[in-house]
Design a protein around this motif. Structure first.
Motif, PDB file in Angstrom:
ATOM      1  N   ILE A  36       4.024  12.911  15.263  1.00  0.00           N
ATOM      2  CA  ILE A  36       3.871  12.043  14.100  1.00  0.00           C
ATOM      3  C   ILE A  36       2.775  11.015  14.370  1.00  0.00           C
ATOM      4  O   ILE A  36       2.728  10.432  15.455  1.00  0.00           O
ATOM      5  CB  ILE A  36       5.210  11.330  13.782  1.00  0.00           C
ATOM      6  N   PRO A  37       1.911  10.743  13.399  1.00  0.00           N
ATOM      7  CA  PRO A  37       0.879   9.711  13.601  1.00  0.00           C
ATOM      8  C   PRO A  37       1.475   8.311  13.512  1.00  0.00           C
ATOM      9  O   PRO A  37       2.284   8.027  12.621  1.00  0.00           O
ATOM     10  CB  PRO A  37      -0.111   9.967  12.456  1.00  0.00           C
ATOM     11  N   GLY A  38       1.092   7.453  14.437  1.00  0.00           N
ATOM     12  CA  GLY A  38       1.481   6.058  14.325  1.00  0.00           C
ATOM     13  C   GLY A  38       0.550   5.315  13.392  1.00  0.00           C
ATOM     14  O   GLY A  38      -0.396   5.881  12.856  1.00  0.00           O
ATOM     15  N   PHE A  39       0.872   4.020  13.130  1.00  0.00           N
ATOM     16  CA  PHE A  39      -0.086   3.112  12.504  1.00  0.00           C
ATOM     17  C   PHE A  39      -0.257   3.300  11.002  1.00  0.00           C
ATOM     18  O   PHE A  39      -1.034   2.594  10.385  1.00  0.00           O
ATOM     19  CB  PHE A  39      -1.439   3.295  13.227  1.00  0.00           C
ATOM     20  N   GLN A  40       0.509   4.213  10.379  1.00  0.00           N
ATOM     21  CA  GLN A  40       0.209   4.509   8.981  1.00  0.00           C
ATOM     22  C   GLN A  40       1.433   4.959   8.196  1.00  0.00           C
ATOM     23  O   GLN A  40       2.472   5.291   8.756  1.00  0.00           O
ATOM     24  CB  GLN A  40      -0.855   5.597   8.899  1.00  0.00           C
ATOM     25  N   GLY A  41       1.267   4.951   6.877  1.00  0.00           N
ATOM     26  CA  GLY A  41       2.324   5.410   5.989  1.00  0.00           C
ATOM     27  C   GLY A  41       1.746   5.662   4.616  1.00  0.00           C
ATOM     28  O   GLY A  41       0.537   5.824   4.447  1.00  0.00           O
ATOM     29  N   ILE A  42       2.639   5.660   3.631  1.00  0.00           N
ATOM     30  CA  ILE A  42       2.187   5.894   2.256  1.00  0.00           C
ATOM     31  C   ILE A  42       2.951   4.950   1.328  1.00  0.00           C
ATOM     32  O   ILE A  42       4.156   4.728   1.506  1.00  0.00           O
ATOM     33  CB  ILE A  42       2.389   7.378   1.856  1.00  0.00           C
ATOM     34  N   SER A  43       2.247   4.362   0.372  1.00  0.00           N
ATOM     35  CA  SER A  43       2.857   3.374  -0.514  1.00  0.00           C
ATOM     36  C   SER A  43       3.607   4.062  -1.649  1.00  0.00           C
ATOM     37  O   SER A  43       3.510   5.270  -1.851  1.00  0.00           O
ATOM     38  CB  SER A  43       1.774   2.457  -1.088  1.00  0.00           C
ATOM     39  N   LYS A  44       4.320   3.264  -2.441  1.00  0.00           N
ATOM     40  CA  LYS A  44       5.056   3.806  -3.590  1.00  0.00           C
ATOM     41  C   LYS A  44       4.102   4.387  -4.634  1.00  0.00           C
ATOM     42  O   LYS A  44       4.493   5.213  -5.456  1.00  0.00           O
ATOM     43  CB  LYS A  44       5.929   2.716  -4.210  1.00  0.00           C
ATOM     44  N   ASP A  45       2.828   3.961  -4.589  1.00  0.00           N
ATOM     45  CA  ASP A  45       1.818   4.485  -5.512  1.00  0.00           C
ATOM     46  C   ASP A  45       1.137   5.738  -4.972  1.00  0.00           C
ATOM     47  O   ASP A  45       0.239   6.293  -5.622  1.00  0.00           O
ATOM     48  CB  ASP A  45       0.752   3.417  -5.786  1.00  0.00           C
ATOM     49  N   GLY A  46       1.538   6.175  -3.769  1.00  0.00           N
ATOM     50  CA  GLY A  46       0.953   7.374  -3.188  1.00  0.00           C
ATOM     51  C   GLY A  46      -0.316   7.141  -2.401  1.00  0.00           C
ATOM     52  O   GLY A  46      -1.000   8.096  -2.009  1.00  0.00           O
ATOM     53  N   ASP A  47      -0.647   5.859  -2.131  1.00  0.00           N
ATOM     54  CA  ASP A  47      -1.849   5.541  -1.354  1.00  0.00           C
ATOM     55  C   ASP A  47      -1.534   5.537   0.141  1.00  0.00           C
ATOM     56  O   ASP A  47      -0.462   5.070   0.558  1.00  0.00           O
ATOM     57  CB  ASP A  47      -2.393   4.154  -1.732  1.00  0.00           C
ATOM     58  N   ILE A  48      -2.483   6.032   0.949  1.00  0.00           N
ATOM     59  CA  ILE A  48      -2.353   5.922   2.402  1.00  0.00           C
ATOM     60  C   ILE A  48      -2.514   4.459   2.789  1.00  0.00           C
ATOM     61  O   ILE A  48      -3.393   3.756   2.289  1.00  0.00           O
ATOM     62  CB  ILE A  48      -3.418   6.790   3.108  1.00  0.00           C
ATOM     63  N   THR A  49      -1.646   3.981   3.677  1.00  0.00           N
ATOM     64  CA  THR A  49      -1.700   2.593   4.140  1.00  0.00           C
ATOM     65  C   THR A  49      -1.694   2.576   5.662  1.00  0.00           C
ATOM     66  O   THR A  49      -1.231   3.523   6.301  1.00  0.00           O
ATOM     67  CB  THR A  49      -0.493   1.789   3.636  1.00  0.00           C
ATOM     68  N   THR A  50      -2.207   1.489   6.233  1.00  0.00           N
ATOM     69  CA  THR A  50      -2.090   1.302   7.685  1.00  0.00           C
ATOM     70  C   THR A  50      -1.283   0.041   7.960  1.00  0.00           C
ATOM     71  O   THR A  50      -1.193  -0.857   7.116  1.00  0.00           O
ATOM     72  CB  THR A  50      -3.463   1.226   8.372  1.00  0.00           C
ATOM     73  N   ILE A  51      -0.721  -0.001   9.159  1.00  0.00           N
ATOM     74  CA  ILE A  51       0.299  -1.005   9.467  1.00  0.00           C
ATOM     75  C   ILE A  51      -0.262  -2.217  10.200  1.00  0.00           C
ATOM     76  O   ILE A  51       0.433  -3.163  10.452  1.00  0.00           O
ATOM     77  CB  ILE A  51       1.443  -0.334  10.264  1.00  0.00           C
ATOM     78  N   GLY A  52      -1.551  -2.203  10.491  1.00  0.00           N
ATOM     79  CA  GLY A  52      -2.135  -3.357  11.161  1.00  0.00           C
ATOM     80  C   GLY A  52      -2.075  -3.217  12.665  1.00  0.00           C
ATOM     81  O   GLY A  52      -1.644  -2.201  13.220  1.00  0.00           O
ATOM     82  N   ARG A  53      -2.493  -4.254  13.341  1.00  0.00           N
ATOM     83  CA  ARG A  53      -2.619  -4.234  14.795  1.00  0.00           C
ATOM     84  C   ARG A  53      -1.279  -3.910  15.454  1.00  0.00           C
ATOM     85  O   ARG A  53      -0.246  -4.440  15.091  1.00  0.00           O
ATOM     86  CB  ARG A  53      -3.115  -5.605  15.267  1.00  0.00           C
ATOM     87  N   GLY A  54      -1.303  -3.019  16.449  1.00  0.00           N
ATOM     88  CA  GLY A  54      -0.066  -2.620  17.117  1.00  0.00           C
ATOM     89  C   GLY A  54       0.784  -1.701  16.279  1.00  0.00           C
ATOM     90  O   GLY A  54       1.971  -1.512  16.548  1.00  0.00           O
ATOM     91  N   GLY A  55       0.182  -1.076  15.253  1.00  0.00           N
ATOM     92  CA  GLY A  55       0.944  -0.291  14.292  1.00  0.00           C
ATOM     93  C   GLY A  55       1.635   0.927  14.860  1.00  0.00           C
ATOM     94  O   GLY A  55       2.692   1.326  14.371  1.00  0.00           O
ATOM     95  N   SER A  56       1.074   1.538  15.905  1.00  0.00           N
ATOM     96  CA  SER A  56       1.718   2.727  16.479  1.00  0.00           C
ATOM     97  C   SER A  56       3.021   2.365  17.183  1.00  0.00           C
ATOM     98  O   SER A  56       3.997   3.112  17.127  1.00  0.00           O
ATOM     99  CB  SER A  56       0.765   3.426  17.457  1.00  0.00           C
ATOM    100  N   ASP A  57       3.039   1.202  17.853  1.00  0.00           N
ATOM    101  CA  ASP A  57       4.290   0.720  18.451  1.00  0.00           C
ATOM    102  C   ASP A  57       5.333   0.464  17.368  1.00  0.00           C
ATOM    103  O   ASP A  57       6.507   0.814  17.511  1.00  0.00           O
ATOM    104  CB  ASP A  57       4.051  -0.579  19.231  1.00  0.00           C
ATOM    105  N   ALA A  58       4.883  -0.154  16.268  1.00  0.00           N
ATOM    106  CA  ALA A  58       5.793  -0.440  15.158  1.00  0.00           C
ATOM    107  C   ALA A  58       6.351   0.853  14.568  1.00  0.00           C
ATOM    108  O   ALA A  58       7.533   0.936  14.221  1.00  0.00           O
ATOM    109  CB  ALA A  58       5.074  -1.249  14.086  1.00  0.00           C
ATOM    110  N   THR A  59       5.504   1.876  14.457  1.00  0.00           N
ATOM    111  CA  THR A  59       5.957   3.176  13.964  1.00  0.00           C
ATOM    112  C   THR A  59       7.012   3.757  14.881  1.00  0.00           C
ATOM    113  O   THR A  59       8.050   4.257  14.429  1.00  0.00           O
ATOM    114  CB  THR A  59       4.772   4.167  13.854  1.00  0.00           C
TER     115      THR A  59
END
Length: 368
Positions: A132-155
């Motif tokens: 699974i890729p860290g650092f990212q997701g998808i919004s309720k509108d279907g847009d790709i989003t990133t989680i900001g600094r340290g995002g892979s740890d957060a994922t």
């Protein structure tokens, strides 16, 4: 058999050779029967390279498109790691954020995970490794989003929580959490166990092993995190609840930053609402204020307000404060953009006197 989330940082997957090495780490876990979800960062330097591409197009590259661009780094690593596992005869499959999906909310480049669909992956874990890729997701509108600094740890921490994993292991280029930066302080010692609170302090005060938001998430959800090296097979550091640690040492670690700046507004009128007037425009410009010190005058009519911001925000902050001068009527603005912050951390200090004296005594002996 246990369910594990294994997160591999950029240096751990920095080359195809390193990715083969990571695949062998995962293979060992599969061979003893563990279910594995691998969370990966972009290859070392790739995110910086992608940012440079965006700046070559436009210094103010649109944030939605920046998220689309930056998320590609982790997707590349996902595919390469899945392929490396299959070469070792380990069944594996990469899952992109929108295929799962990993649902996020918040603004582009700084969103947060709110939920993850577990059904397809949980079923797949019975036969193979989910990458699974860290650092990212998808919004309720279907847009790709990133989680900001340290995002892979957060994922990784979010996945460990939502999938009810038995453990979350963060693989990096260091072999654990040290009492200070071992690259600059040769006498720094590796810490076997550290509490969430102490790790949160160290992360927020300059230690770069984990980002503070990830530690906070682990603490709130009581997910034990194991920080270890992907470069050598040695014991790492466990981050866990404070009541699982016996404190024999007063000090756990020393963290520092070298990129702070300090601003003082002298002789500000001491009345309700003044502090709000100072800090509201900084908030509106997305400038993070760290330390705040307020000294009242002897007549209780005026006060000096001192605060620190990151050096990168120094010039912007000075401009904002100068624009406030007519409203706040302060006498003088004093600034210094070469400030360091030193922080001594340890839960044992609560019941042990003399730590402040020893710290300042050590500094004075070096004429600091």
């Amino acid at each position: 058999m246990v369910k594990k989330v294994l997160k591999f940082g950029g240096t751990s997957v920095g080359t195809t050779q390193r990715i083969h090495h990571v695949a062998n780490i995962i293979k060992k876990e599969r061979e003893i029967g563990n279910k594995i979800i691998a969370v990966v960062s972009a290859m070392a330097g790739k995110t910086k390279e992608l940012i440079s591409y965006s700046k070559n197009i436009d210094e103010n590259f649109e944030k939605r498109e920046l998220d689309v661009l930056l998320s590609s780094g982790e997707q590349v690593t996902c595919s390469l790691l899945a392929g490396a596992l299959m070469k070792l005869n380990i069944e594996a499959k990469s899952w992109l954020n929108w295929q799962i999906p990993i649902l996020t909310e918040g603004e582009h480049t700084n969103s947060r995970i709110i939920n993850i669909n577990i059904n397809k992956i949980d079923e797949y874990l019975n036969k193979g490794v989910a990458v699974i890729p860290g650092f990212q997701g998808i919004s309720k509108d279907g847009d790709i989003t990133t989680i900001g600094r340290g995002g892979s740890d957060a994922t990784a921490v979010a996945i460990a929580k939502i999938f009810k994993a038995d453990t979350c292991e963060i693989y990096t280029d260091v072999d654990g959490v040290y009492s200070s930066d071992p690259n600059k302080i040769p006498v720094a010692k590796k810490i076997d166990k550290i509490s969430y609170d102490e790790m949160l302090e160290m992360a927020s005060l300059g230690a770069k092993v984990m980002q503070s938001s990830s530690v906070q998430s682990a603490m709130l959800n009581e997910i034990e995190v194991y920080v270890k090296s992907s470069f050598k097979d040695v014991k790492g550091t466990k981050i866990l609840n404070q009541n699982k640690i016996s404190y024999e040492k007063v000090i756990t670690g020393i963290a520092y930053t070298l990129d702070d700046s300090k601003i003082t507004l002298q002789s500000v009128q001491d009345r309700p609402g003044v502090a709000s007037s100072i800090f509201k425009p900084l908030y509106e410009k997305n400038i993070i204020v760290d330390m705040i010190v307020q000294n009242i005058s002897a007549d209780n009519l005026k006060t000096d307000v001192t605060f620190t911001v990151k050096r990168s925000d120094f010039n912007k902050t000075i401009d904002i404060m100068n624009n406030l001068k007519s409203n706040l009527n302060f006498e003088k603005l004093i600034s210094n953009n070469k400030v360091s912050k030193l922080s001594v951390i340890g839960a044992g200090m609560i019941t042990f006197p003399g730590v402040a004296y020893k710290m300042f005594d050590a500094l004075s002996k070096k004429n600091i």
